[in-house]
Design a protein around this motif. Sequence first.
Motif, PDB file in Angstrom:
ATOM      1  N   PRO A  88      46.329   4.991 -13.113  1.00 28.76           N
ATOM      2  CA  PRO A  88      47.483   4.086 -13.115  1.00 28.76           C
ATOM      3  C   PRO A  88      47.479   3.039 -12.008  1.00 28.76           C
ATOM      4  N   THR A  89      47.034   3.406 -10.798  1.00 30.00           N
ATOM      5  CA  THR A  89      47.150   2.486  -9.668  1.00 30.00           C
ATOM      6  C   THR A  89      46.043   1.439  -9.620  1.00 30.00           C
ATOM      7  N   ALA A  90      45.014   1.585 -10.440  1.00 35.41           N
ATOM      8  CA  ALA A  90      43.881   0.651 -10.397  1.00 35.41           C
ATOM      9  C   ALA A  90      44.224  -0.659 -11.092  1.00 35.41           C
ATOM     10  N   LYS A  91      43.862  -1.755 -10.441  1.00 33.05           N
ATOM     11  CA  LYS A  91      43.998  -3.070 -11.057  1.00 33.05           C
ATOM     12  C   LYS A  91      42.832  -3.259 -12.015  1.00 33.05           C
ATOM     13  N   ARG A  92      43.153  -3.637 -13.264  1.00 28.96           N
ATOM     14  CA  ARG A  92      42.083  -3.780 -14.259  1.00 28.96           C
ATOM     15  C   ARG A  92      42.258  -5.043 -15.104  1.00 28.96           C
ATOM     16  N   SER A 136      42.228  -7.858 -29.434  1.00 27.69           N
ATOM     17  CA  SER A 136      40.967  -8.492 -29.813  1.00 27.69           C
ATOM     18  C   SER A 136      40.929  -9.902 -29.248  1.00 27.69           C
ATOM     19  N   ALA A 137      39.711 -10.395 -29.029  1.00 25.65           N
ATOM     20  CA  ALA A 137      39.562 -11.741 -28.472  1.00 25.65           C
ATOM     21  C   ALA A 137      38.151 -12.238 -28.720  1.00 25.65           C
ATOM     22  N   PRO A 138      37.970 -13.551 -28.795  1.00 24.16           N
ATOM     23  CA  PRO A 138      36.624 -14.114 -28.901  1.00 24.16           C
ATOM     24  C   PRO A 138      35.917 -14.091 -27.547  1.00 24.16           C
ATOM     25  N   SER A 139      34.649 -14.358 -27.547  1.00 25.23           N
ATOM     26  CA  SER A 139      33.856 -14.342 -26.325  1.00 25.23           C
ATOM     27  C   SER A 139      34.423 -15.311 -25.287  1.00 25.23           C
ATOM     28  N   GLY A 140      34.472 -14.844 -24.044  1.00 28.80           N
ATOM     29  CA  GLY A 140      34.945 -15.676 -22.946  1.00 28.80           C
ATOM     30  C   GLY A 140      36.435 -15.626 -22.699  1.00 28.80           C
ATOM     31  N   VAL A 141      37.162 -14.945 -23.571  1.00 30.09           N
ATOM     32  CA  VAL A 141      38.620 -14.861 -23.449  1.00 30.09           C
ATOM     33  C   VAL A 141      39.017 -13.501 -22.885  1.00 30.09           C
ATOM     34  N   THR A 142      40.032 -13.491 -22.046  1.00 31.92           N
ATOM     35  CA  THR A 142      40.542 -12.237 -21.503  1.00 31.92           C
ATOM     36  C   THR A 142      41.153 -11.413 -22.622  1.00 31.92           C
ATOM     37  N   VAL A 143      40.614 -10.232 -22.851  1.00 26.36           N
ATOM     38  CA  VAL A 143      41.117  -9.373 -23.927  1.00 26.36           C
ATOM     39  C   VAL A 143      42.142  -8.379 -23.388  1.00 26.36           C
ATOM     40  N   ILE A 144      41.942  -7.896 -22.166  1.00 30.56           N
ATOM     41  CA  ILE A 144      42.928  -7.060 -21.475  1.00 30.56           C
ATOM     42  C   ILE A 144      43.377  -7.824 -20.238  1.00 30.56           C
ATOM     43  N   ASN A 145      44.637  -8.242 -20.223  1.00 31.90           N
ATOM     44  CA  ASN A 145      45.147  -8.991 -19.083  1.00 31.90           C
ATOM     45  C   ASN A 145      45.134  -8.153 -17.817  1.00 31.90           C
ATOM     46  N   GLU A 146      44.969  -8.818 -16.686  1.00 27.72           N
ATOM     47  CA  GLU A 146      44.947  -8.104 -15.411  1.00 27.72           C
ATOM     48  C   GLU A 146      46.298  -7.444 -15.141  1.00 27.72           C
ATOM     49  N   HIS A 147      46.261  -6.174 -14.814  1.00 29.89           N
ATOM     50  CA  HIS A 147      47.473  -5.437 -14.508  1.00 29.89           C
ATOM     51  C   HIS A 147      47.118  -4.082 -13.924  1.00 29.89           C
ATOM     52  N   LEU A 207      35.865  -0.875 -29.647  1.00 30.29           N
ATOM     53  CA  LEU A 207      35.571  -0.626 -31.057  1.00 30.29           C
ATOM     54  C   LEU A 207      34.524  -1.581 -31.611  1.00 30.29           C
ATOM     55  N   ASN A 208      34.612  -2.834 -31.198  1.00 33.13           N
ATOM     56  CA  ASN A 208      33.678  -3.870 -31.656  1.00 33.13           C
ATOM     57  C   ASN A 208      33.355  -4.795 -30.497  1.00 33.13           C
ATOM     58  N   GLY A 209      32.171  -5.414 -30.553  1.00 30.34           N
ATOM     59  CA  GLY A 209      31.801  -6.379 -29.529  1.00 30.34           C
ATOM     60  C   GLY A 209      31.493  -5.729 -28.198  1.00 30.34           C
ATOM     61  N   ALA A 210      31.808  -6.454 -27.131  1.00 28.64           N
ATOM     62  CA  ALA A 210      31.534  -5.970 -25.776  1.00 28.64           C
ATOM     63  C   ALA A 210      32.445  -6.701 -24.802  1.00 28.64           C
ATOM     64  N   ALA A 211      32.655  -6.078 -23.645  1.00 29.16           N
ATOM     65  CA  ALA A 211      33.536  -6.680 -22.647  1.00 29.16           C
ATOM     66  C   ALA A 211      33.061  -6.324 -21.250  1.00 29.16           C
ATOM     67  N   THR A 212      33.403  -7.186 -20.308  1.00 25.43           N
ATOM     68  CA  THR A 212      33.199  -6.898 -18.892  1.00 25.43           C
ATOM     69  C   THR A 212      34.539  -6.529 -18.284  1.00 25.43           C
ATOM     70  N   PHE A 213      34.649  -5.294 -17.790  1.00 21.07           N
ATOM     71  CA  PHE A 213      35.849  -4.846 -17.101  1.00 21.07           C
ATOM     72  C   PHE A 213      35.720  -5.135 -15.615  1.00 21.07           C
ATOM     73  N   GLU A 214      36.808  -5.549 -15.011  1.00 24.47           N
ATOM     74  CA  GLU A 214      36.920  -5.642 -13.556  1.00 24.47           C
ATOM     75  C   GLU A 214      37.976  -4.627 -13.147  1.00 24.47           C
ATOM     76  N   ILE A 215      37.543  -3.591 -12.426  1.00 22.81           N
ATOM     77  CA  ILE A 215      38.451  -2.502 -12.048  1.00 22.81           C
ATOM     78  C   ILE A 215      38.422  -2.357 -10.534  1.00 22.81           C
ATOM     79  N   ASP A 216      39.517  -2.736  -9.897  1.00 21.05           N
ATOM     80  CA  ASP A 216      39.594  -2.721  -8.431  1.00 21.05           C
ATOM     81  C   ASP A 216      38.387  -3.424  -7.810  1.00 21.05           C
ATOM     82  N   GLY A 217      38.017  -4.551  -8.396  1.00 16.02           N
ATOM     83  CA  GLY A 217      36.940  -5.370  -7.846  1.00 16.02           C
ATOM     84  C   GLY A 217      35.537  -4.986  -8.283  1.00 16.02           C
ATOM     85  N   GLU A 218      35.404  -3.912  -9.051  1.00 16.88           N
ATOM     86  CA  GLU A 218      34.086  -3.473  -9.517  1.00 16.88           C
ATOM     87  C   GLU A 218      33.892  -3.866 -10.980  1.00 16.88           C
ATOM     88  N   SER A 219      32.717  -4.425 -11.301  1.00 17.73           N
ATOM     89  CA  SER A 219      32.411  -4.847 -12.668  1.00 17.73           C
ATOM     90  C   SER A 219      31.790  -3.696 -13.446  1.00 17.73           C
TER      91      SER A 219
END
Length: 225
Positions: free
Chosen positions: A105-109, A52-63, A80-92
């Motif tokens: 597994p191989t995708a950077k997210r 979990s994280a507040p707005s503007g904070v990375t909730v899932i670290n890049e890996h 489950l709650n709120g909303a997030a922007t995912f970056e997956i292999d450069g796509e939002s």
Amino acid sequence: MPTAVETSYVFAKLDELEPAARLAPGATDDGRKRFDVRRNLDITAFGVSAFSAPSGVTVINEHDETLLGEAGQEELYIVLNGAATFEIDGESVEAPTGALVNVQPTAKRKATATEDGTTILVVGGTVGKAYEPAPEEAAEALAAYGAGDYEEALAKQLVVIEKQPDNPVAHFNVGCFAARAGHADQAIEALGRAVEINDRIKELMATDEDLDSIREDPRFVELTK
């Protein structure tokens, strides 16, 4: 707290679970929290955790989920709650409450919370392979590491390699904790064993700052060749 009923199931509320220890020594508190759902509910068949994280904070670290050249877990992210922007292999990808995002597994997210109170459940497993939970001491070692108690982290990690003697990452972590604790000889020995098991452990050795105290040691230099 989780509640067991006749040992046949465990019930828990995510917001009542104790957040897991932060893994980076001295890390600033940005409001991000990790919940070790798997251990709290005694799940052994698959990996599952929550963040979990507040707005503007990375909730899932890049890996990505590759390690030492091998593909690891396929992961399903459930907002489950709120909303997030995912970056997956450069796509939002915009992921509102209720969104399901399955990542190979191989995708950077990476995912950044766009609303306060954003919570994401993560379920993972490796295709074609039974799930193998890490020994309890591995989590205890990381908790001690996060608290800056490197001697305790080392002691716990030594138990891990007793249980997983052929795990190169387990030996690598012994090397990291030993180096942090000022035990250069023990660190070099553990790293040597890790390289012996899997030569690609050198990729982790090249950049991990835990090893900075021994990086100029001729024995370390020799190991990285």
